[in-house]
Design a protein around this motif. Structure first.
Motif, short mmCIF file in Angstrom:
data_model
loop_
_atom_site.label_atom_id
_atom_site.label_comp_id
_atom_site.label_asym_id
_atom_site.label_seq_id
_atom_site.Cartn_x
_atom_site.Cartn_y
_atom_site.Cartn_z
N GLN A 178 0.87 -1.18 0.00
CA GLN A 178 0.00 0.00 0.00
C GLN A 178 0.91 1.23 0.00
O GLN A 178 1.66 1.44 0.95
CB GLN A 178 -0.89 0.00 1.24
CG GLN A 178 -1.71 -1.26 1.43
CD GLN A 178 -3.01 -1.24 0.66
OE1 GLN A 178 -3.43 -0.20 0.14
NE2 GLN A 178 -3.66 -2.39 0.56
N VAL A 179 0.85 2.04 -1.08
CA VAL A 179 1.85 3.08 -1.28
C VAL A 179 1.18 4.41 -1.62
O VAL A 179 0.20 4.45 -2.36
CB VAL A 179 2.82 2.69 -2.41
CG1 VAL A 179 3.85 3.80 -2.65
CG2 VAL A 179 3.53 1.38 -2.06
N GLU A 180 1.75 5.49 -1.08
CA GLU A 180 1.40 6.84 -1.51
C GLU A 180 2.51 7.30 -2.46
O GLU A 180 3.61 7.62 -2.03
CB GLU A 180 1.31 7.77 -0.29
CG GLU A 180 0.21 7.36 0.68
CD GLU A 180 0.21 8.18 1.96
OE1 GLU A 180 0.90 9.22 1.99
OE2 GLU A 180 -0.47 7.79 2.92
N PRO A 181 2.25 7.28 -3.78
CA PRO A 181 3.32 7.53 -4.76
C PRO A 181 3.70 9.00 -4.84
O PRO A 181 2.85 9.88 -4.89
CB PRO A 181 2.69 7.03 -6.07
CG PRO A 181 1.22 7.23 -5.87
CD PRO A 181 0.95 7.00 -4.41
N TRP A 182 5.02 9.25 -4.87
CA TRP A 182 5.53 10.61 -4.94
C TRP A 182 6.06 10.95 -6.33
O TRP A 182 5.66 11.94 -6.93
CB TRP A 182 6.65 10.80 -3.93
CG TRP A 182 6.22 10.73 -2.51
CD1 TRP A 182 4.94 10.88 -2.02
CD2 TRP A 182 7.05 10.48 -1.36
NE1 TRP A 182 4.93 10.74 -0.67
CE2 TRP A 182 6.21 10.50 -0.23
CE3 TRP A 182 8.41 10.24 -1.19
CZ2 TRP A 182 6.70 10.29 1.07
CZ3 TRP A 182 8.89 10.03 0.09
CH2 TRP A 182 8.05 10.06 1.21
N THR A 183 6.98 10.15 -6.83
CA THR A 183 7.60 10.48 -8.12
C THR A 183 8.18 9.24 -8.77
O THR A 183 8.47 8.24 -8.10
CB THR A 183 8.72 11.53 -7.93
OG1 THR A 183 9.20 11.98 -9.20
CG2 THR A 183 9.89 10.95 -7.15
N ASP A 197 5.41 3.93 2.04
CA ASP A 197 4.86 2.60 2.24
C ASP A 197 4.02 2.62 3.52
O ASP A 197 4.55 2.73 4.62
CB ASP A 197 5.99 1.57 2.36
CG ASP A 197 5.49 0.14 2.32
OD1 ASP A 197 4.47 -0.14 2.98
OD2 ASP A 197 6.12 -0.70 1.66
N ARG A 198 2.70 2.52 3.37
CA ARG A 198 1.80 2.64 4.53
C ARG A 198 1.99 1.50 5.52
O ARG A 198 1.92 1.70 6.73
CB ARG A 198 0.35 2.69 4.06
CG ARG A 198 -0.03 4.02 3.39
CD ARG A 198 -1.48 4.03 2.98
NE ARG A 198 -1.95 5.36 2.66
CZ ARG A 198 -3.19 5.63 2.26
NH1 ARG A 198 -4.07 4.65 2.14
NH2 ARG A 198 -3.55 6.88 1.98
N ASP A 199 2.21 0.29 5.02
CA ASP A 199 2.35 -0.86 5.91
C ASP A 199 3.61 -0.78 6.75
O ASP A 199 3.62 -1.20 7.91
CB ASP A 199 2.33 -2.16 5.11
CG ASP A 199 1.01 -2.35 4.37
OD1 ASP A 199 -0.03 -2.02 4.96
OD2 ASP A 199 1.03 -2.81 3.22
N ARG A 200 4.68 -0.24 6.20
CA ARG A 200 5.96 -0.16 6.91
C ARG A 200 6.16 1.20 7.57
O ARG A 200 7.11 1.38 8.33
CB ARG A 200 7.10 -0.48 5.95
CG ARG A 200 7.13 -1.95 5.56
CD ARG A 200 7.75 -2.20 4.21
NE ARG A 200 7.69 -3.62 3.89
CZ ARG A 200 6.61 -4.25 3.43
NH1 ARG A 200 5.50 -3.57 3.26
NH2 ARG A 200 6.63 -5.53 3.16
N GLY A 201 5.31 2.15 7.22
CA GLY A 201 5.41 3.47 7.83
C GLY A 201 6.71 4.16 7.52
O GLY A 201 7.29 4.84 8.38
#
Length: 318
Positions: A178-183, A197-201
């Protein structure tokens, strides 16, 4: 769904740009079919406010005006939304032409060519292509073979969280991330995604060629702040041993592993189809060497050899 929203935004922009006076919400709702189909006033108001914010984020200057009756209206004046004349000299035109050629083999080829045609139609000079004249044997390009590139590029642009299945270098099976993509950034012929990475914080960098299956969009906003500068290349370089302080000795099959040969500090022929290379040793070198499979044998140091053997065993076990 995406096409319907794009059409709705376009219709709203045309209404706001084409009017000679501010239009109220009531008037806009009666002029745009998608708003007429809204189930309730609340649904329309939410849709309109989101669309107005999206247009402003895209750069459209929308003014909010209150008339004598106290009713709020909206207008996008043409003089406030007109770009200044584009003036380019020959060198700038040549640079844009070269940039468009870089994307000719990628998914952005159509957009790059279309933009170049519009600039030429607006008067951009037809510069002499010195690159073509002197380097006709070379063809600049950015390779984009991964199916994940386009959805991730759009997700980075829209600040939209995504999920995808990712296989690490030392794993035979992918796992969901689960990722919040930046670039996105291309380095040594490979595309990488940097994001949260939301799962790994924590911040992570993912190689697109290791993404399997479809990139899936996720609802909601980013929960982690997006840094002003995302050092994708520096992160990948450290993983690949670019910032190495030691060296390693490996045996490489002749005619193979040209990226390793390009980085080698020294090399010599061993005979029987093998060469011996000294390469920079930094964090992540073990993962990179595993990618060359049976064409590479680590001679020293012992800790690197053990790490490579462990990764190969993990892949073999599946």
């Amino acid at each position: 769904m995406a096409i319907a929203k794009a059409e709705r935004l376009m219709n709203l922009a045309l209404c706001l740009l084409g009017t000679g006076r501010p239009l109220s919400k009531r008037e806009l709702r009666g002029s745009i079919e998608a708003y007429l189909e809204a189930g309730s006033d609340d649904a329309f108001n939410r849709m309109f406010e989101r669309d107005k914010d999206d247009l402003r984020e895209l750069g459209l200057v929308i003014e909010t005006v209150e008339n004598l009756d106290g009713e709020t209206g909206y207008v996008a004046r043409r003089d406030s939304n007109r770009l200044p004349p584009i003036t380019l000299d020959g060198e700038e035109a040549a640079a844009l032409g070269l940039a468009a050629k870089v994307w000719q083999q990628a998914r952005l080829a159509g957009a790059a060519s279309g933009a170049l045609q519009k600039l030429r139609a607006a008067g951009m000079p037809e510069a002499e292509d010195s690159y073509e004249a002197h380097h006709s044997a070379l063809e600049p390009r950015i390779p984009v073979h991964e199916a994940a590139f386009e959805p991730l590029m759009l997700a980075c642009r829209d600040r939209r969280p995504v999920a995808f299945d990712y296989r690490k270098a030392n794993s035979a099976r992918p796992e969901q991330r689960q990722v919040e993509p930046w670039t996105l950034e291309c380095w040594r012929g490979h595309w990488y995604l940097a994001g949260w990475d939301r799962d790994r914080g924590a911040e992570r960098v993912f190689r697109l060629s290791r993404i399997s299956g479809r990139v899936r969009s996720r609802a909601g906003q980013f929960v982690a702040p997006v840094p002003d500068v995302v050092t994708v290349r520096e992160t990948v370089e450290s993983w690949a041993g670019e910032t190495a302080t030691r060296s390693a000795l490996i045996r490489l099959r002749a005619g193979c592993g040209y990226p390793l040969r390009a980085k080698a500090l020294s090399s010599r022929e061993l005979g029987n189809g093998w060469d011996e290379l000294e390469v920079p040793y930094g964090h992540g070198l073990d993962a990179w060497l595993v990618e060359f499979g049976p064409d590479v044998v680590v001679l020293e140091p012992a800790d690197l050899r053990a790490d490579v053997v462990e990764r190969l065993r993990a892949v073999a076990k599946g």
